[in-house]
Design a protein around this motif. Structure first.
Motif, PDB file in Angstrom:
ATOM      1  N   PHE A 124     -43.559 -63.396 -27.237  1.00 44.94           N
ATOM      2  CA  PHE A 124     -43.110 -63.361 -28.637  1.00 44.94           C
ATOM      3  C   PHE A 124     -43.949 -62.441 -29.509  1.00 44.94           C
TER       4      PHE A 124
ATOM      5  N   LYS B 130     -41.904 -59.443 -29.199  1.00 35.69           N
ATOM      6  CA  LYS B 130     -40.696 -59.485 -30.022  1.00 35.69           C
ATOM      7  C   LYS B 130     -40.988 -59.251 -31.502  1.00 35.69           C
TER       8      LYS B 130
ATOM      9  N   ASN C  27     -32.644 -53.566 -33.420  1.00 33.61           N
ATOM     10  CA  ASN C  27     -33.122 -54.883 -33.006  1.00 33.61           C
ATOM     11  C   ASN C  27     -32.108 -55.600 -32.128  1.00 33.61           C
TER      12      ASN C  27
ATOM     13  N   PHE D 102     -32.049 -55.099 -28.353  1.00 36.77           N
ATOM     14  CA  PHE D 102     -32.909 -55.949 -27.542  1.00 36.77           C
ATOM     15  C   PHE D 102     -32.106 -57.038 -26.841  1.00 36.77           C
TER      16      PHE D 102
ATOM     17  N   TRP E  99     -41.791 -55.871 -18.905  1.00 34.94           N
ATOM     18  CA  TRP E  99     -41.745 -55.826 -20.365  1.00 34.94           C
ATOM     19  C   TRP E  99     -42.964 -55.093 -20.937  1.00 34.94           C
TER      20      TRP E  99
ATOM     21  N   ARG F 223     -35.957 -51.104 -26.129  1.00 31.84           N
ATOM     22  CA  ARG F 223     -35.617 -52.465 -26.546  1.00 31.84           C
ATOM     23  C   ARG F 223     -34.609 -53.108 -25.603  1.00 31.84           C
TER      24      ARG F 223
ATOM     25  N   GLY G 208     -35.504 -56.389 -23.555  1.00 32.52           N
ATOM     26  CA  GLY G 208     -34.656 -57.577 -23.601  1.00 32.52           C
ATOM     27  C   GLY G 208     -34.240 -58.050 -22.224  1.00 32.52           C
TER      28      GLY G 208
ATOM     29  N   GLU H  10     -37.307 -59.760 -20.727  1.00 34.01           N
ATOM     30  CA  GLU H  10     -37.744 -60.999 -21.371  1.00 34.01           C
ATOM     31  C   GLU H  10     -36.665 -62.072 -21.427  1.00 34.01           C
TER      32      GLU H  10
END
Length: 409
Positions: A5, A8, A33, A36, A67, A87, A91, A94
């Protein structure tokens, strides 16, 4: 989950300089964003299903390395195209992290002891942002926004090295001895596991997923738009906004641990999971809905800060409630897949929330932030109602258990 996080949160903390340097509108930034989450949900489902067949220890290691690599293009000078591609890769890497981590950790504990470890993993989410907000903001201000991408990449590699040495795995033993880990019923190990279709049709899985969806919507807003909302919408300085973001996630961590304590205490005293998990999680969402509804109408001031902490801080408890509820409902042989499919459904909120909020801000100005918060309140109200009315693991577990057939002579 802390490193996950922190990764993120970078884009939200560096939103203003990134938008300025790359010439992005609010909608364009929201799309970057949302990129992601383009593969996040799909890979979350695939990773969860794979965790039923492959040791989660190696899945987690591979994801962490990938990542970390995905952050490097922006650290090394990439532009808008590199941002979008990195991104998407981030994504994909993750997406399975939370369900696979929960699946791996919960295998070590019986059902009535899973609330604390489940909550601690979710607390890692909050601590990742609590630590990242001030430290990465300092890096961005003194060394430029690209340095923050390099920092989280290094953190991911360091975690992977430590996990290689210290990481453990009990999922295979849990599948082999689900009789011990689950309920003591020695018939479970020999009975056929229910299909994923039957699991996903239960009211408990549906209720937990709807509630968790509303929570993830709030997580996406917190990561992407809350720093800008505080700075551009309410007029706080960048440093103050970063402190408020850290405070918001600190409240989230306290709520997670409190929920784990209350739920565990209720379960050990024989209270059904319908109340101990479904009602506790549902009420937290309903209180958050009230906070967001009031926040959308409030002006800057101490009351606004309190409403922000209530609206965005309390709802995180549902992430642990949803996971432990599904883990209780589903046998170990289907747990990874059930959690991964739930994660795939709820994280679509992360795909929609950033771009929709960006569109509102572009078309409505600062009022767009208020309307985005009001929409979040409506979703939290829906999620809380679903939890309170639908979640009942004991009832649905009976529906998933094959009927006993007696053959007479």
């Amino acid at each position: 989950m802390m490193v996950n996080f922190a990764d993120k949160s970078v884009l939200g903390l560096a939103a203003d300089p990134i938008r300025h340097d790359l010439g992005l509108s609010a909608t364009g930034f929201g799309l970057a964003n949302s990129a992601f989450f383009l593969l996040f949900s799909l890979c979350g489902a695939m990773g969860g299903l794979l965790a039923d067949r492959v040791r989660p220890r190696w899945l987690l290691l591979g994801m962490a390395l990938l990542w970390s690599i995905a952050q490097m293009p922006m650290a090394l000078g990439g532009g808008l195209a590199a941002l979008v591609v990195s991104r998407i890769v981030l994504g994909a890497a993750e997406g399975p992290a939370f369900p696979v981590a929960q699946h791996s950790a919960l295998a070590w504990f019986p059902d009535n002891r899973r609330n604390l470890p489940g909550a601690l993993l979710s607390v890692g989410i909050a601590l990742g942002v609590v630590l990242a907000a001030p430290s990465l903001t300092w890096l961005i201000q003194h060394h430029g926004w690209r340095s923050s991408f390099a920092a989280v990449a290094v953190a991911g590699v360091m975690w992977a090295a430590a996990w290689t040495v210290f990481g453990g795995d009990r999922s295979s033993q849990a599948r082999a001895h689900s009789v011990i880990v689950e309920s003591g019923n020695n018939e479970e190990g020999s009975s056929p596991a229910p299909s994923y279709r039957r699991i996903l049709a239960t009211r408990t899985w549906i209720g937990a997923t709807i509630g968790y969806f509303s929570t993830y919507w709030m997580i996406a807003l917190s990561l992407v738009w809350v720093p800008s909302y505080l700075h551009d919408g309410l007029g706080y300085s960048t440093t103050t906004a970063a402190g408020l973001v850290a405070g918001l996630w600190a409240i989230n961590a306290i709520t997670l641990l409190s929920q784990a304590g209350v739920t565990g205490w209720l379960l050990r005293r024989g209270v059904s999971s319908r109340w101990a998990r479904g009602r506790v999680g549902g009420v937290s969402l309903l209180v958050s809905a009230f906070g967001c509804g009031a926040l959308s109408q409030a002006a800057r001031g101490p009351v606004t800060v309190l409403l922000l902490l209530v609206g965005f801080g309390l709802c995180g408890a549902m992430s642990t409630v949803a996971v432990t509820t599904v883990a209780e409902l589903v046998p170990a042989r289907r747990r990874g897949g059930a959690l991964g499919l739930m994660n795939a459904a709820v994280t679509t909120g992360g795909l929609i929330a950033p771009v929709l909020t960006g569109y509102m801000v572009d078309t409505q100005g600062s009022a767009g932030y208020q309307h985005a918060v009001l929409l979040a309140a409506a979703l939290l109200l829906l999620g809380g109602t679903a939890c309170v009315t639908l979640i009942d693991p004991a009832r649905d577990a009976r529906l998933l258990t094959p009927s006993t057939v007696v053959v007479g002579r």
